[in-house]
Enzyme design. Sequence first.
Site, PDB file in Angstrom:
ATOM      1  N   GLU A 162       1.990  -7.022   8.160  1.00 46.94           N
ATOM      2  CA  GLU A 162       2.110  -5.565   8.210  1.00 46.94           C
ATOM      3  C   GLU A 162       3.052  -5.029   7.141  1.00 46.94           C
ATOM      4  O   GLU A 162       3.243  -3.838   7.008  1.00 46.94           O
ATOM      5  CB  GLU A 162       2.577  -5.099   9.593  1.00 46.94           C
ATOM      6  N   ASP A 210     -10.973   1.173 -24.666  1.00 47.13           N
ATOM      7  CA  ASP A 210     -11.238   1.015 -23.242  1.00 47.13           C
ATOM      8  C   ASP A 210     -11.247   2.342 -22.516  1.00 47.13           C
ATOM      9  O   ASP A 210     -10.515   3.247 -22.871  1.00 47.13           O
ATOM     10  CB  ASP A 210     -10.128   0.183 -22.569  1.00 47.13           C
ATOM     11  N   PRO A 237       0.817  -1.215   0.000  1.00 44.63           N
ATOM     12  CA  PRO A 237       0.000   0.000   0.000  1.00 44.63           C
ATOM     13  C   PRO A 237       0.856   1.273   0.000  1.00 44.63           C
ATOM     14  O   PRO A 237       0.334   2.355  -0.241  1.00 44.63           O
ATOM     15  CB  PRO A 237      -0.828  -0.105   1.288  1.00 44.63           C
ATOM     16  N   ARG A 287      -3.796  -8.405 -20.801  1.00 44.19           N
ATOM     17  CA  ARG A 287      -4.763  -8.111 -21.867  1.00 44.19           C
ATOM     18  C   ARG A 287      -4.238  -7.092 -22.866  1.00 44.19           C
ATOM     19  O   ARG A 287      -4.782  -6.933 -23.948  1.00 44.19           O
ATOM     20  CB  ARG A 287      -6.117  -7.709 -21.291  1.00 44.19           C
TER      21      ARG A 287
HETATM   22 CL1  6GU Z   1      -0.411  -3.804  -3.287  1.00 48.68          CL
HETATM   23  N1  6GU Z   1      -1.213  -4.451  -0.875  1.00 48.68           N
HETATM   24  C1  6GU Z   1      -2.003  -4.316   0.188  1.00 48.68           C
HETATM   25  N2  6GU Z   1      -1.810  -5.114   1.238  1.00 48.68           N
HETATM   26  N3  6GU Z   1      -2.985  -3.434   0.270  1.00 48.68           N
HETATM   27  C2  6GU Z   1      -3.172  -2.659  -0.798  1.00 48.68           C
HETATM   28  C3  6GU Z   1      -2.392  -2.740  -1.954  1.00 48.68           C
HETATM   29  C4  6GU Z   1      -1.394  -3.665  -1.950  1.00 48.68           C
HETATM   30  N4  6GU Z   1      -2.818  -1.824  -2.834  1.00 48.68           N
HETATM   31  C5  6GU Z   1      -3.830  -1.209  -2.228  1.00 48.68           C
HETATM   32  N5  6GU Z   1      -4.048  -1.689  -1.018  1.00 48.68           N
END
Ligand code: 6GU
Length: 243
Positions: A116, A169, A89, A154
Amino acid sequence: MRIDILTIFPEMFQSPLNYSILKRAQEAGIVDIVLTNIRDFATDNYKKVDDKPYGGGPGMVMMPQPVFDCFEYVKKLSPQKGRVILLTPQGQKFNQAKAVELSKEERLILIAGRYEGFDERIRIALDAEQISIGDYVLSGGELAAMIIVDAVVRLLSGALGDENSAKDDSFSTSLLEYPQYTRPEVFRGMKVPDILLSGNHGKIAQWRRDQALERTKKSRPDLLEKNMNVSKTKKGDNNGKRN
Ligand code: 6GU
């Protein structure tokens, strides 16, 4: 293209990879997707891949040793260098432009984390780019890896039946896609717009452009703004890699 995926849950990928376009692209030899289980590289009797964070705090952190050993094993499976991506994230947000960029690589090595997060030394030593799929927290990087694989594969030549279908798209033109209709002409009293039945291709193309613009204004005005800024700003970042 070759895509290596390092994960402690390779089984999670079985269903998404084995339907439709992803399935056909693999069968046609357009992409080779190889899953490797990080847990196979754990060295203790419990196959431990995570541990408590130094400094305290909640949750567990992916240990460096199993990830490093797994990565070094995977790297040697093929001679191509590969672009190394950690799914976290904390990464740069994935979008269609990034999908296009990644689709030009010969090899991707995706590392999906759990818990984590990764021990920071993994990111530093692997010189990995970090990618996130959006501003929300998932329980692991696996679903994010699947989304990236789908969006990238794709785009590979031959993956879609109709070579033109990726061009229209949403996002590839920075606009959302125009409304589509198929048979029947009238369904529960709702009629297909006359213009689409007119056979006038010039007018149809114009109508579709207008509709796409209208939709984008209504639900994603940020895309129009971004589009106008693209020509003004020069993109010069390093994709989250170390300098
Ligand atoms: Cl790549 N991993 C995690 N754990 N949460 C996320 C993410 C990735 N992308 C958005 N939220």
